[in-house]
Design an enzyme around this catalytic site. Structure first.
Site, PDB file in Angstrom:
ATOM      1  N   ASP A   1       0.845  -1.193   0.000  1.00  0.00           N
ATOM      2  CA  ASP A   1       0.000   0.000   0.000  1.00  0.00           C
ATOM      3  C   ASP A   1       0.883   1.246   0.000  1.00  0.00           C
ATOM      4  OD1 ASP A   1      -2.328  -1.481   0.069  1.00  0.00           O
ATOM      5  OD2 ASP A   1      -2.536  -1.385   2.255  1.00  0.00           O
TER       6      ASP A   1
ATOM      7  N   TYR B   1       5.350  -9.071   8.241  1.00  0.00           N
ATOM      8  CA  TYR B   1       4.948  -7.674   8.425  1.00  0.00           C
ATOM      9  C   TYR B   1       4.968  -7.309   9.912  1.00  0.00           C
ATOM     10  CZ  TYR B   1       2.977  -8.347   3.745  1.00  0.00           C
ATOM     11  OH  TYR B   1       2.808  -8.643   2.417  1.00  0.00           O
TER      12      TYR B   1
ATOM     13  N   ASP C   1      -7.573   1.304   7.399  1.00  0.00           N
ATOM     14  CA  ASP C   1      -6.296   1.924   7.766  1.00  0.00           C
ATOM     15  C   ASP C   1      -6.533   3.369   8.150  1.00  0.00           C
ATOM     16  OD1 ASP C   1      -6.570   3.361   5.387  1.00  0.00           O
ATOM     17  OD2 ASP C   1      -4.979   2.276   4.342  1.00  0.00           O
TER      18      ASP C   1
ATOM     19  N   ARG D   1      -4.497  -5.216   6.694  1.00  0.00           N
ATOM     20  CA  ARG D   1      -5.628  -4.373   7.105  1.00  0.00           C
ATOM     21  C   ARG D   1      -6.828  -5.224   7.524  1.00  0.00           C
ATOM     22  NH1 ARG D   1      -7.264  -1.149   2.435  1.00  0.00           N
ATOM     23  NH2 ARG D   1      -5.947  -2.480   1.150  1.00  0.00           N
TER      24      ARG D   1
END
Length: 301
Positions: free
Chosen positions: A47, A75, A89, A181
């Site tokens: 993103d 992550y 987000d 997310r």
């Protein structure tokens, strides 16, 4: 005839530590310009507001992109508790709030349901296709639609920090197609307090690590110089998860022409996918059958 693409015939990987506020496509374009490369692509979109490792493939290495895309990746992300947003987000609009703030043990207890083979519904603001159109386009147009759940392998999900009551930092190792997310959204719902991603960083992807990546500033500084070329990593690193076989002298010419060629293999089963090397360099990827590699991709190094 199509117009011949300008640039250098260079192959390999350049690992970038992507900054926030830049799209993955913009990073690829920057790398292609800086290396004056004919062909470039990336292994797994981040993103725009996410940071961390973005592995950019050049030339023949673009043929190995699927193997990095399919590899495990990790992550580190911070979840804002108490708020849901329409994008899952911090860029989106707040759609629900809660005063509930679960303690660390409650959060740890909830993480187990997101480990293993899970079914995940991607965010509506994502690049998944709904009837041939990107979901985020439909969402921006205010359309009502459902996104179908899809399987995701989550190797590990750990609580690594609790900066304050409103935030929790997690580390997740997962397979292809995972949306961090969605994990934040679903965890917030499971805890009864809502949640969205505040910060997101990909710390590794397959064999590539964020700490080994160049920053955009470094790429700009070294652009179109031999010093930048020195940071290129071999095409073969993109094949790290596949077993390796050795091409015989007789098999080399056949494989280069796209035909099955003789290889020397150890601990390889009939039908296994593997890559063939000659003098340490990748020649082809394919299936091992009765002493030969049947190529699906051939490299012109």
């Amino acid at each position: 005839m199509g117009r011949k693409r300008k640039g250098r015939d260079i192959s390999g990987w350049l690992v970038v530590d992507k900054p926030a506020g830049m799209t993955s496509t913009a990073v690829v374009n920057k790398v292609r310009w800086a290396l004056q490369a004919k062909k470039a692509g990336h292994a797994g979109t981040l993103d725009p507001e996410a940071t961390g490792v973005l592995a950019v493939a050049l030339g023949e290495a673009t043929k190995t992109v699927p193997y990095i895309t399919d590899a495990l990746k990790a992550y580190e992300f911070t979840v804002r508790l108490g708020e849901a947003t329409n994008t899952d987000d911090a860029e989106g609009e707040v759609t629900a709030t809660s005063d509930a703030r679960p303690d660390d043990e409650t959060i740890k207890g909830a993480l187990g349901q997101f480990v293993g083979e899970i079914m995940q519904v991607p965010p509506k603001y994502s690049a998944v296709k709904i009837d041939g159109e990107r979901a985020y386009k439909r969402a921006r147009d205010g359309e009502e639609f459902e996104v179908q759940a899809r399987p995701l392998w989550v190797e590990e999900l750990l609580l690594i920090d609790r900066p304050d009551a409103d935030h929790v930092t997690l580390e997740m190792t997962c397979g292809k197609g995972g949306y961090v997310r969605a994990i934040a959204r679903d965890l917030g719902e499971a805890l009864g307090c809502y949640g969205h991603v505040r910060e997101l960083r990909r710390i590794w992807s397959g064999p590539f690590r964020a700490e080994d990546g160049l920053t955009i500033e470094q790429i700009d500084e070294l652009a179109q110089s031999p010093e930048l070329d020195a940071y290129l990593r071999p095409l073969e690193e993109g094949l790290a998860d596949l077993p390796r076989v050795t091409v015989t002298d007789q098999g080399l010419a056949k494989l280069k022409n796209g035909n099955p060629g003789m290889v020397v293999a150890h601990d390889i089963e009939y039908g296994d996918e593997c890559w063939a090397a000659y003098d340490g360099r990748a020649v082809a990827v394919g299936r091992f059958k009765a002493g030969e590699l049947h190529p699906s991709r051939v490299f012109n190094q």
